[in-house]
Write an enzyme that holds these catalytic residues in place. Structure first.
Site: not given
Ligand SMILES: NC(=O)c1ccc[n+]([C@@H]2O[C@H](COP(=O)([O-])OP(=O)(O)OC[C@H]3O[C@@H](n4cnc5c(N)ncnc54)[C@H](O)[C@@H]3O)[C@@H](O)[C@H]2O)c1
Length: 318
Positions: A284, A66
């Site tokens: 996260s 990505k």
């Protein structure tokens, strides 16, 4: 050779928020068991405007890269904060299988991780969910909470954004910032330029998924607060170097043995919440294995029914 390019609308039509939660859950477990692997994310700073990230992963017979951004000033110019492309290759022969819009993949897997952590670590009787920051990824998180049946409120420093997002999603705008921050399950999805939680502000029994501070120089919570609560993260290597935890690690307030990875909890090899009074926190930073889980879900749907995708563009490759 022809390679499909899945635009945002194809990704969103192929994978529901519920499917995304299950796909991301499986990815965290596969990573915890060493079945999926993930070399470290590489940051390419372009400050003060923003940064690029190159994020590789391997699993499920495929490899992924990505190439994605975080440019927090972009919305003021009508551009998204997070944008880029995801490439998926066959891991048996290296052939490119697909390209996907990175913004849509990111939003689905970010909402999924925030809610997965909240459900795994929050109290069993948790009632109200709140999302702080109603931008692209905050809306994806609220959409996922709603799809999983949670009563959900939104709060944003920009009240018009919160109102528009609430109307779009069928959620409610929180009556005040304090009410939103005091919800049973909270997800913070802000640019991380100012603290959302100051020292002493979390209440016993709360869970918070901190999603916004996913790169250098960002924070959504005070170091003192991190040191006071049960801390979970997506990946210690990544989170202790580039996420929310880095400030506490550098200050000596947090060490590896006091932080649990979410995958270990989902896998059953580590404890999650230990009591109703505990405050749980999930940091996260966003993992490439989450992106791989969503990309593979899109590919599975496409392979089963290519015609169902309508107008997918095919790139010539190889
Ligand atoms: N952890 C991950 O996996 C992950 C994934 C995607 C994005 N992110 C990060 O999440 C953040 C948000 O991303 P986005 O694409 O939704 O951005 P966005 O620009 O679309 O939305 C950010 C929203 O936060 C609001 N906001 C700003 N300061 C606030 C505050 N103090 N309190 C409440 N609301 C506030 C803004 O008004 C805006 O609506 C970025 O920092 C991005 O890098 C993390």
């Amino acid at each position: 050779m022809r390679v499909p390019f899945f635009a945002a609308r194809h990704v969103e039509a192929a994978v529901s928020p519920e499917d995304a939660v299950e796909a991301v859950r499986s990815a965290f477990v596969a990573y915890a068991r060493g079945e999926w692997t993930m070399p470290p994310k590489v940051y390419v700073p372009a400050y003060p405007a923003g940064d690029f990230r190159a994020m590789p992963a391997l699993g499920g017979g495929h490899a992924l890269l990505k190439w994605v951004t975080s440019f927090p000033g972009n919305p003021a110019q009508g551009l998204p904060t997070v944008t880029g492309v995801v490439l998926v290759s066959d891991a048996s022969n290296g052939m490119l299988r697909a390209a996907l819009d990175a913004g849509a993949v990111t939003a689905l897997r970010t909402g999924a991780a925030a809610v997965l952590a909240a459900e795994a670590l929050g109290r069993r009787d948790a009632r109200l969910a709140a999302v702080i920051g109603a931008g692209v990824n905050g809306r994806a998180t609220a959409r996922t909470f709603l799809a999983r049946g949670h009563e959900t409120v939104l709060w944003d420093v920009d009240p018009d954004r919160a109102a528009a997002a609430a109307e779009e999603l069928g959620a409610t705008v929180a009556s005040s910032r304090e009410d939103a921050l005091g919800a049973d399950l909270v997800a913070t999805v802000t640019p991380g330029h100012e603290l959302v939680y100051r020292a002493g502000s979390l209440q016993p029994g709360q869970h918070v998924s901190l999603m916004g501070a996913d790169g250098p120089g960002k924070a959504e919570i005070a170091v003192e607060e991190l040191a006071r609560v049960r801390v979970f993260c997506d990946d210690w290597e990544q989170a202790s170097h580039n996420g929310e935890l880095v400030h506490a690690v550098e200050a000596g307030a947090l060490a590896r043995d006091s932080v649990t990875e979410l995958g270990a909890v989902l896998d059953g090899s580590a404890d999650g919440r230990r009591s109703d009074d505990e405050i749980t926190l999930f940091d996260s930073t966003g993992l490439a294995i989450q992106d791989l889980a969503i990309a593979l879900a899109v590919l599975r749907r496409y392979d089963a029914d290519p015609g169902g995708f309508g107008d997918v563009v095919e790139l010539e490759a190889g």
